[in-house]
Design a protein around this motif. Structure first.
Motif, PDB file in Angstrom:
ATOM      1  N   PRO A 188      28.415  35.392  27.806  1.00 13.06           N
ATOM      2  CA  PRO A 188      28.444  36.508  28.738  1.00 13.06           C
ATOM      3  C   PRO A 188      28.693  37.758  28.236  1.00 13.06           C
ATOM      4  O   PRO A 188      29.316  38.638  29.043  1.00 13.06           O
ATOM      5  CB  PRO A 188      29.373  35.891  29.897  1.00 13.06           C
ATOM      6  N   TYR A 189      28.744  37.918  26.992  1.00 14.21           N
ATOM      7  CA  TYR A 189      29.205  38.985  26.407  1.00 14.21           C
ATOM      8  C   TYR A 189      28.280  39.320  25.180  1.00 14.21           C
ATOM      9  O   TYR A 189      27.909  38.316  24.484  1.00 14.21           O
ATOM     10  CB  TYR A 189      30.504  39.060  26.007  1.00 14.21           C
TER      11      TYR A 189
ATOM     12  N   ALA B 275      29.776  46.091  33.027  1.00 21.16           N
ATOM     13  CA  ALA B 275      28.689  45.149  32.989  1.00 21.16           C
ATOM     14  C   ALA B 275      29.194  43.922  32.463  1.00 21.16           C
ATOM     15  O   ALA B 275      28.787  42.646  33.116  1.00 21.16           O
ATOM     16  CB  ALA B 275      27.572  45.598  32.010  1.00 21.16           C
ATOM     17  N   VAL B 276      30.313  43.953  31.310  1.00 20.61           N
ATOM     18  CA  VAL B 276      30.642  42.600  30.798  1.00 20.61           C
ATOM     19  C   VAL B 276      31.792  41.787  32.020  1.00 20.61           C
ATOM     20  O   VAL B 276      31.595  40.735  31.935  1.00 20.61           O
ATOM     21  CB  VAL B 276      31.707  42.972  29.687  1.00 20.61           C
ATOM     22  N   VAL B 277      32.325  42.593  32.588  1.00 19.05           N
ATOM     23  CA  VAL B 277      33.408  42.103  33.345  1.00 19.05           C
ATOM     24  C   VAL B 277      32.395  41.493  34.730  1.00 19.05           C
ATOM     25  O   VAL B 277      32.799  40.188  35.243  1.00 19.05           O
ATOM     26  CB  VAL B 277      34.134  43.096  34.385  1.00 19.05           C
TER      27      VAL B 277
ATOM     28  N   GLN C 202      23.340  39.532  40.551  1.00 18.18           N
ATOM     29  CA  GLN C 202      22.297  40.517  40.370  1.00 18.18           C
ATOM     30  C   GLN C 202      22.154  40.835  39.021  1.00 18.18           C
ATOM     31  O   GLN C 202      21.293  41.361  38.242  1.00 18.18           O
ATOM     32  CB  GLN C 202      22.727  41.920  41.097  1.00 18.18           C
ATOM     33  N   ILE C 203      23.263  40.965  38.240  1.00 22.81           N
ATOM     34  CA  ILE C 203      23.326  41.253  36.732  1.00 22.81           C
ATOM     35  C   ILE C 203      23.118  39.907  35.778  1.00 22.81           C
ATOM     36  O   ILE C 203      22.504  40.147  34.840  1.00 22.81           O
ATOM     37  CB  ILE C 203      24.722  42.005  36.473  1.00 22.81           C
ATOM     38  N   ALA C 204      23.798  38.768  36.305  1.00 27.72           N
ATOM     39  CA  ALA C 204      23.417  37.517  35.429  1.00 27.72           C
ATOM     40  C   ALA C 204      22.124  37.274  35.436  1.00 27.72           C
ATOM     41  O   ALA C 204      21.565  36.462  34.356  1.00 27.72           O
ATOM     42  CB  ALA C 204      24.415  36.480  35.884  1.00 27.72           C
TER      43      ALA C 204
ATOM     44  N   ASP D  40      19.069  46.065  30.079  1.00 22.42           N
ATOM     45  CA  ASP D  40      18.904  46.087  31.443  1.00 22.42           C
ATOM     46  C   ASP D  40      19.981  45.802  32.137  1.00 22.42           C
ATOM     47  O   ASP D  40      20.309  46.632  33.257  1.00 22.42           O
ATOM     48  CB  ASP D  40      17.922  44.714  31.893  1.00 22.42           C
ATOM     49  N   ARG D  41      21.078  45.255  31.887  1.00 22.34           N
ATOM     50  CA  ARG D  41      22.319  45.054  32.605  1.00 22.34           C
ATOM     51  C   ARG D  41      23.106  46.285  32.676  1.00 22.34           C
ATOM     52  O   ARG D  41      23.633  46.549  33.266  1.00 22.34           O
ATOM     53  CB  ARG D  41      23.017  43.835  31.767  1.00 22.34           C
ATOM     54  N   ILE D  42      22.849  46.880  31.293  1.00 19.39           N
ATOM     55  CA  ILE D  42      23.713  48.257  31.234  1.00 19.39           C
ATOM     56  C   ILE D  42      23.077  49.213  32.161  1.00 19.39           C
ATOM     57  O   ILE D  42      23.798  50.028  32.956  1.00 19.39           O
ATOM     58  CB  ILE D  42      23.805  48.743  29.574  1.00 19.39           C
ATOM     59  N   ARG D  43      21.880  49.238  32.065  1.00 22.83           N
ATOM     60  CA  ARG D  43      20.983  50.202  33.210  1.00 22.83           C
ATOM     61  C   ARG D  43      21.233  49.929  34.777  1.00 22.83           C
ATOM     62  O   ARG D  43      21.509  50.858  35.425  1.00 22.83           O
ATOM     63  CB  ARG D  43      19.556  50.316  32.694  1.00 22.83           C
ATOM     64  N   TRP D  44      21.426  48.640  34.768  1.00 22.21           N
ATOM     65  CA  TRP D  44      21.713  48.266  36.176  1.00 22.21           C
ATOM     66  C   TRP D  44      23.001  48.612  36.557  1.00 22.21           C
ATOM     67  O   TRP D  44      23.272  49.181  37.502  1.00 22.21           O
ATOM     68  CB  TRP D  44      21.367  46.832  36.477  1.00 22.21           C
ATOM     69  N   ALA D  45      24.106  48.352  35.713  1.00 20.96           N
ATOM     70  CA  ALA D  45      25.296  48.650  36.099  1.00 20.96           C
ATOM     71  C   ALA D  45      25.390  50.316  36.332  1.00 20.96           C
ATOM     72  O   ALA D  45      26.428  50.685  37.142  1.00 20.96           O
ATOM     73  CB  ALA D  45      26.466  48.244  34.835  1.00 20.96           C
TER      74      ALA D  45
END
Length: 486
Positions: free
Chosen positions: A102-103, A130-132, A140-142, A149-154
């Motif tokens: 997860p990181y 995003a990491v947290v 939603q992020i997982a 994509d996760r960074i942009r979503w966060a």
């Protein structure tokens, strides 16, 4: 009364009890050998956000122990900290991140900072948010498949972060737990020192926000002292971070307590005979024994026990020094710190050398074997330095063949002749390297940083010295010191 171990039995016990791999990455903690020094109690408190520790002092060891419910129970009992029985611990960052963790890993982080996160925006907190959220398993992020994509979503859904924390906090409160997110191996974040400092600073801010805005969510960050010191702390309430920090330190009392704990917890007849010599050991089931308090906490008792292993002196009389103080003193870095890893390695090596060269002498550890064991301990400590703070090892390597104490002007001359500044610049361009110095082009700043790290020491005259635990492996002489190998 049970007869004490013979000299040969003691050597066998020392070699075997201390003989396993001593790296936390390859030799994780187990129930029998887990030692709980009194000075580390605060580091395990869920409310303590930052735990500072040099290489080999126990950062990764305790991070792994906290993840393991059985080892948390051992710590809860040893430290009389029942709260550890009501925590849920998740690894939020450590070395070796990949698509299944997860990181992200170091190379992925470098690409994210180059392609996704604007390095001039100082928005590194988006990365940690995003990491947290990944650590908290926010759906939603997982569900997104890659980190860009996760960074942009966060970044586009900042309210979702607050909502996620609120839900996780309520769930933890309802279950009566504290949710702890562990962050370790921060030296693997980025090769550029300033970038690494900014990432660590952003992590500190996110962790402090968790502590101040939630009741049951906590971050625990294991970090080297130099990285803690150099990370900017110009954010609100930063002073609360330092007031809420703990240090992994090992006093001489702790080091000897660790030695006797390891000897008493080896699964062998020799260990039984050893335990029988020193009072009543508490049994905690499944082969775990707790030594009497005086063997763990009373230096006079510890000295008597060690003298039984090594004799009183580092020679035929006291002029060469007392074994009890001489060994840990010569394993210290410039800050007076001894890595328990090098401590145990030195004693194991001394037992093996004694069996090979001094088998007929009356003590399990011969003083010449103890002296010789420093070379192996120094080799391992320098290997660790190369892995953790490679630039520091490069700087000292250029002094090879010299002799300390050395005037700062001579150090700068060695570095100029060896082209240190250019070497460090090239290292900084390699993403596989760990973080570099704060200012590679300023030799005065390099000296000060090496002193801060404990690699160099500065005498009252201004001359620079090098602790034996580094000096021997770097093949640097000292008049009257432990001799280099021929």
């Amino acid at each position: 009364m049970t007869a004490p171990p013979t000299t040969d039995e003691y050597r066998t016990l020392i070699s075997r009890a201390l003989g396993a791999a001593l790296d936390a990455d390859t030799d994780g903690p187990d129930r029998q050998r887990l030692f709980t020094p009194s000075s580390h109690r605060l580091a395990l408190d869920p409310d303590v956000t930052v735990v500072r520790g040099a290489r080999g002092t126990g950062k990764t060891y305790w991070a792994k122990a906290l993840i393991d419910p059985e080892l948390r129970e051992v710590a809860a009992r040893s430290y009389m900290m029942p709260r550890l029985r009501r925590v849920r611990v998740t690894t939020a960052f450590r070395a070796g991140g990949n698509s299944e963790t997860p990181y992200p890993g170091k190379r992925k982080i470098a690409r994210l900072l180059r392609d996704v996160i604007d390095p001039d925006s100082y928005a590194y907190d988006i990365f940690w948010r995003a990491v947290v959220m990944m650590a908290l398993e926010v759906p939603q992020i997982a569900s997104l498949t890659d980190w860009p994509d996760r960074i942009r979503w966060a970044a586009a859904n900042e309210d979702a972060y607050d909502d996620a924390l609120g839900r996780a906090d309520r769930e933890a409160r309802d279950s009566g737990e504290t949710r702890v997110l562990l962050f370790d191996a921060l030296d693997h974040l980025h090769s550029d020192r300033r970038t690494a400092d900014r990432l660590v600073s952003a992590l500190f801010q996110v962790a402090l926000e968790l502590r101040l805005t939630t009741g049951a969510l906590r971050a625990k960050i294991f970090v080297r002292p130099d990285m803690y010191d150099s990370a900017p702390k110009a954010f609100a309430d930063a002073s609360k971070l330092g007031a809420n920090a703990a240090d992994l330190t090992w006093s001489r009392e702790n080091l000897y307590g660790l030695l006797f704990h390891r000897l008493g917890n080896h699964p062998s007849r020799e260990a039984e005979k050893f335990r029988a010599q020193y009072g009543t050991w508490e049994t905690q089931g499944e082969g775990r024994f707790i030594a009497p308090v005086d063997l763990i906490a009373d230096e006079k008792c510890q000295e008597r026990a060690f003298v039984a292993l090594a004799g009183s002196y580092m020679g035929t009389d006291r002029r060469k020094g007392h074994t009890f103080t001489w060994v840990p003193n010569h394993l210290q870095d410039g800050k007076g710190r001894v890595s328990p890893r090098t401590w145990l390695l030195a004693l194991r090596t001394a037992a093996d050398l004694t069996a090979e060269r001094y088998a007929m002498q009356p003590y399990p550890l011969h003083y010449e074997a103890l002296r010789e064991s420093l070379h192996e301990a120094s080799r391992v400590r320098v290997d660790e330095l190369k892995e953790d703070i490679g630039w520091a090892a490069t700087a000292i390597e250029l002094l090879e063949g010299g002799q300390v104490p050395m005037e700062p002007s001579h150090v700068r001359q060695y570095w100029a002749q060896g082209g240190l500044a250019e070497i460090l610049r090239r290292r900084g361009e390699n993403d596989d390297e760990n973080s570099g110095p704060r200012d590679a082009d300023d030799p005065f700043a390099l000296i000060e940083e090496l002193v801060e790290l404990g690699v160099l020491t500065k005498r009252t005259t201004g001359a620079l010295d090098l602790p034996d635990v580094y000096r021997l492996a770097f093949d640097i002489g000292r008049k009257g010191g432990v001799r280099r190998r021929a």
